[in-house]
Design an enzyme around this catalytic site. Structure first.
Site, PDB file in Angstrom:
ATOM      1  N   ALA A  66       0.823  -1.216  -0.046  1.00  0.00           N
ATOM      2  CA  ALA A  66       0.024  -0.012   0.075  1.00  0.00           C
ATOM      3  C   ALA A  66       0.839   1.219   0.024  1.00  0.00           C
ATOM      4  O   ALA A  66       2.107   1.251   0.534  1.00  0.00           O
ATOM      5  CB  ALA A  66      -0.846  -0.157   1.209  1.00  0.00           C
ATOM      6  N   GLY A 111       0.510  -4.957   1.076  1.00  0.00           N
ATOM      7  CA  GLY A 111      -0.634  -5.086   0.277  1.00  0.00           C
ATOM      8  C   GLY A 111      -0.450  -5.794  -1.215  1.00  0.00           C
ATOM      9  O   GLY A 111      -1.193  -6.089  -1.594  1.00  0.00           O
ATOM     10  N   GLU A 114      -0.656  -9.261  -0.152  1.00  0.00           N
ATOM     11  CA  GLU A 114      -2.063  -9.582  -0.057  1.00  0.00           C
ATOM     12  C   GLU A 114      -2.821  -9.767  -1.163  1.00  0.00           C
ATOM     13  O   GLU A 114      -3.967 -10.480  -1.251  1.00  0.00           O
ATOM     14  CB  GLU A 114      -2.419  -8.488   1.087  1.00  0.00           C
ATOM     15  CG  GLU A 114      -1.852  -8.284   2.126  1.00  0.00           C
ATOM     16  CD  GLU A 114      -2.248  -7.330   3.105  1.00  0.00           C
ATOM     17  OE1 GLU A 114      -1.869  -6.290   3.106  1.00  0.00           O
ATOM     18  OE2 GLU A 114      -3.101  -7.716   4.087  1.00  0.00           O
ATOM     19  N   GLU A 134       4.618  -4.840   7.362  1.00  0.00           N
ATOM     20  CA  GLU A 134       3.811  -3.796   8.042  1.00  0.00           C
ATOM     21  C   GLU A 134       4.430  -3.574   9.226  1.00  0.00           C
ATOM     22  O   GLU A 134       4.321  -2.141   9.708  1.00  0.00           O
ATOM     23  CB  GLU A 134       2.352  -4.038   7.821  1.00  0.00           C
ATOM     24  CG  GLU A 134       1.660  -3.962   6.509  1.00  0.00           C
ATOM     25  CD  GLU A 134       1.678  -5.159   5.702  1.00  0.00           C
ATOM     26  OE1 GLU A 134       2.524  -6.089   5.923  1.00  0.00           O
ATOM     27  OE2 GLU A 134       1.213  -5.112   4.777  1.00  0.00           O
TER      28      GLU A 134
HETATM   29  N1  CAA Z   1       4.591   3.202  -0.836  1.00  0.00           N
HETATM   30  C1  CAA Z   1       4.958   4.407  -1.376  1.00  0.00           C
HETATM   31  N2  CAA Z   1       6.221   4.491  -2.162  1.00  0.00           N
HETATM   32  C2  CAA Z   1       6.840   3.289  -2.287  1.00  0.00           C
HETATM   33  C3  CAA Z   1       6.602   2.118  -1.701  1.00  0.00           C
HETATM   34  C4  CAA Z   1       5.239   2.089  -0.974  1.00  0.00           C
HETATM   35  N3  CAA Z   1       4.981   0.756  -0.479  1.00  0.00           N
HETATM   36  N4  CAA Z   1       7.449   1.265  -1.859  1.00  0.00           N
HETATM   37  C5  CAA Z   1       8.301   1.904  -2.927  1.00  0.00           C
HETATM   38  N5  CAA Z   1       7.900   3.324  -2.968  1.00  0.00           N
HETATM   39  C6  CAA Z   1       8.676   4.191  -3.426  1.00  0.00           C
HETATM   40  C7  CAA Z   1      10.052   4.809  -2.911  1.00  0.00           C
HETATM   41  O1  CAA Z   1       9.696   5.615  -1.857  1.00  0.00           O
HETATM   42  C8  CAA Z   1      10.879   5.342  -3.900  1.00  0.00           C
HETATM   43  O2  CAA Z   1      10.363   6.545  -4.463  1.00  0.00           O
HETATM   44  P1  CAA Z   1      11.666   7.784  -4.595  1.00  0.00           P
HETATM   45  O3  CAA Z   1      12.370   7.258  -5.763  1.00  0.00           O
HETATM   46  O4  CAA Z   1      10.536   8.977  -4.724  1.00  0.00           O
HETATM   47  O5  CAA Z   1      12.174   7.931  -3.393  1.00  0.00           O
HETATM   48  C9  CAA Z   1      10.595   4.268  -5.064  1.00  0.00           C
HETATM   49  O6  CAA Z   1       9.391   3.716  -4.870  1.00  0.00           O
HETATM   50  C10 CAA Z   1      11.723   3.236  -5.120  1.00  0.00           C
HETATM   51  O7  CAA Z   1      11.846   2.640  -4.227  1.00  0.00           O
HETATM   52  P2  CAA Z   1      13.029   2.345  -3.343  1.00  0.00           P
HETATM   53  O8  CAA Z   1      13.959   3.425  -3.722  1.00  0.00           O
HETATM   54  O9  CAA Z   1      13.094   2.212  -1.937  1.00  0.00           O
HETATM   55  O10 CAA Z   1      13.570   1.064  -4.079  1.00  0.00           O
HETATM   56  P3  CAA Z   1      14.586   0.131  -3.433  1.00  0.00           P
HETATM   57  O11 CAA Z   1      14.954  -1.084  -4.608  1.00  0.00           O
HETATM   58  O12 CAA Z   1      15.934   0.731  -2.714  1.00  0.00           O
HETATM   59  O13 CAA Z   1      13.842  -0.634  -2.667  1.00  0.00           O
HETATM   60  C11 CAA Z   1      11.822  -2.019  -1.613  1.00  0.00           C
HETATM   61  C12 CAA Z   1      12.734  -1.566  -2.831  1.00  0.00           C
HETATM   62  C13 CAA Z   1      12.629  -2.974  -0.811  1.00  0.00           C
HETATM   63  C14 CAA Z   1      10.517  -2.562  -2.171  1.00  0.00           C
HETATM   64  C15 CAA Z   1      11.350  -0.551  -0.769  1.00  0.00           C
HETATM   65  O14 CAA Z   1      10.999   0.504  -1.829  1.00  0.00           O
HETATM   66  C16 CAA Z   1      10.464  -0.902   0.316  1.00  0.00           C
HETATM   67  O15 CAA Z   1      10.527  -1.275   1.425  1.00  0.00           O
HETATM   68  N6  CAA Z   1       9.296  -0.451  -0.018  1.00  0.00           N
HETATM   69  C17 CAA Z   1       8.272  -0.522   1.158  1.00  0.00           C
HETATM   70  C18 CAA Z   1       7.676  -1.840   1.078  1.00  0.00           C
HETATM   71  C19 CAA Z   1       6.589  -1.889   2.167  1.00  0.00           C
HETATM   72  O16 CAA Z   1       6.867  -1.717   3.480  1.00  0.00           O
HETATM   73  N7  CAA Z   1       5.442  -2.330   1.991  1.00  0.00           N
HETATM   74  C20 CAA Z   1       4.100  -2.346   2.676  1.00  0.00           C
HETATM   75  C21 CAA Z   1       3.449  -1.141   2.851  1.00  0.00           C
HETATM   76  S1  CAA Z   1       2.214  -1.054   4.226  1.00  0.00           S
HETATM   77  C22 CAA Z   1       1.046  -1.938   3.604  1.00  0.00           C
HETATM   78  O17 CAA Z   1       0.991  -2.616   2.616  1.00  0.00           O
HETATM   79  C23 CAA Z   1      -0.080  -1.926   4.347  1.00  0.00           C
HETATM   80  C24 CAA Z   1      -1.584  -2.798   4.099  1.00  0.00           C
HETATM   81  O18 CAA Z   1      -1.310  -4.173   4.256  1.00  0.00           O
HETATM   82  C25 CAA Z   1      -2.599  -2.174   3.845  1.00  0.00           C
END
Ligand code: CAA
Length: 262
Positions: A66, A111, A114, A134
């Site tokens: 998400a 998400g 999921e 999360e």
């Molecule tokens: N939401 C918003 N933006 C996101 C995102 C997310 N879930 N995942 C990645 N992005 C964005 C980053 O902020 C980044 O943007 P910028 O270039 O503007 O800085 C861009 O995508 C590229 O990401 P990274 O630079 O972080 O890429 P990476 O290769 O270094 O890492 C990754 C990849 C490990 C997937 C890392 O992006 C990450 O950890 N993302 C988040 C994963 C996460 O925690 N997901 C769970 C979200 S909570 C949820 O889903 C709740 C629910 O159940 C409802």
């Protein structure tokens, strides 16, 4: 006109739906989920579609979760609406009278995992990575992931994955029964298309009768009665400070400093 969701007919009743928001690794924003929901509602009613492949666009991700930046400042009631919208999308995938296949060629996190778990099955390439991170953001999976993961891998392993927020690679996902085999990256989507085509050639009536029966069996430990409880638990975390800190830390690209219990 959709901004994030694109569909393409691959022939013989096989359709591909692509989530396209590459700059954010296809993260699920409210607008994206709303588009996805209305597209899935239309697909569910379209008798020409037999098998639906769901994939992410770009090299790196199926869906990286998400949208954290959008969730960061949500109030409790906004978070509850968001969680419910995610549930609606996942239930549409799970219950539609079509076969739904998640084609995961990169990150399927939060998400995103999921969404994949709500499909009938997942095909994963050698670069697939799965995880429910999360808790590292101060929240819990909000689109039914805890229950659907538990159903596939069992309670203890699901708890370990959810509590640690760890990412697992394709080989481990295969060993846990999340995917059946690890498919080479090159030609992955051709392979997915061939799997879908094989299913599409069978009697749709028979396949969907089997899907309904298998879903009914799974509903004995199913998501339906748990939706309200999960929406409540997910959104209540938006009243504490750890959710704000966890998501601020992600946007500021630093480790979070959690205070403990909300
Ligand atoms: N939401 C918003 N933006 C996101 C995102 C997310 N879930 N995942 C990645 N992005 C964005 C980053 O902020 C980044 O943007 P910028 O270039 O503007 O800085 C861009 O995508 C590229 O990401 P990274 O630079 O972080 O890429 P990476 O290769 O270094 O890492 C990754 C990849 C490990 C997937 C890392 O992006 C990450 O950890 N993302 C988040 C994963 C996460 O925690 N997901 C769970 C979200 S909570 C949820 O889903 C709740 C629910 O159940 C409802």
């Amino acid at each position: 006109m959709n901004k994030f969701i694109f569909t393409q007919a691959l022939g013989s009743g096989v359709w591909q739906l692509t989530i396209q928001r590459e700059a954010a690794l296809n993260a699920l924003s409210i607008q994206l989920l709303e588009e996805l929901k209305s597209k899935l509602e239309a697909i569910a009613k379209d008798e020409s579609i037999r098998v639906l492949i769901v994939r992410g666009s770009g090299e790196k991700a199926f869906v990286a979760g998400a949208d954290i930046l959008e969730m960061q400042n949500m109030t409790r009631s906004e978070a509850a609406r968001f969680s419910r919208l995610g549930h609606e999308v996942c239930l549409l995938l799970e219950q539609m009278p079509k076969v739904t296949i998640a084609a995961v060629h990169g990150f399927a996190l939060g998400g995103g995992m999921e969404l994949a778990l709500a499909c009938d099955f997942i095909l994963g390439s050698e670069k697939a990575q799965f995880g429910l991170p999360e808790v590292s953001l101060g929240v819990i999976p909000g689109f039914g992931g805890t229950i659907r993961l538990q159903r596939v891998v069992g309670g203890a392993i699901a708890k370990q994955l959810v509590f640690s927020g760890e990412r697992i690679k394709a080989v481990e996902a295969r060993d846990l029964g999340l995917i059946r085999q690890v498919i080479p990256q090159e030609g992955f989507f051709d392979y997915v298309g061939a799997v879908a085509l094989k299913i599409a050639k069978h009697s749709l009536g028979a396949v969907i009768a089997a899907k309904k029966l298998m879903n009914e069996f799974e509903e004995s430990v199913g998501i339906h009665p748990k939706v309200d409880a999960e929406v409540h638990r997910f959104s209540s975390l938006f009243e504490g400070s750890d959710q704000r800190e966890g998501m601020a830390a992600f946007s500021e690209k630093r480790p979070p400093r959690f205070k403990g219990l909300n």
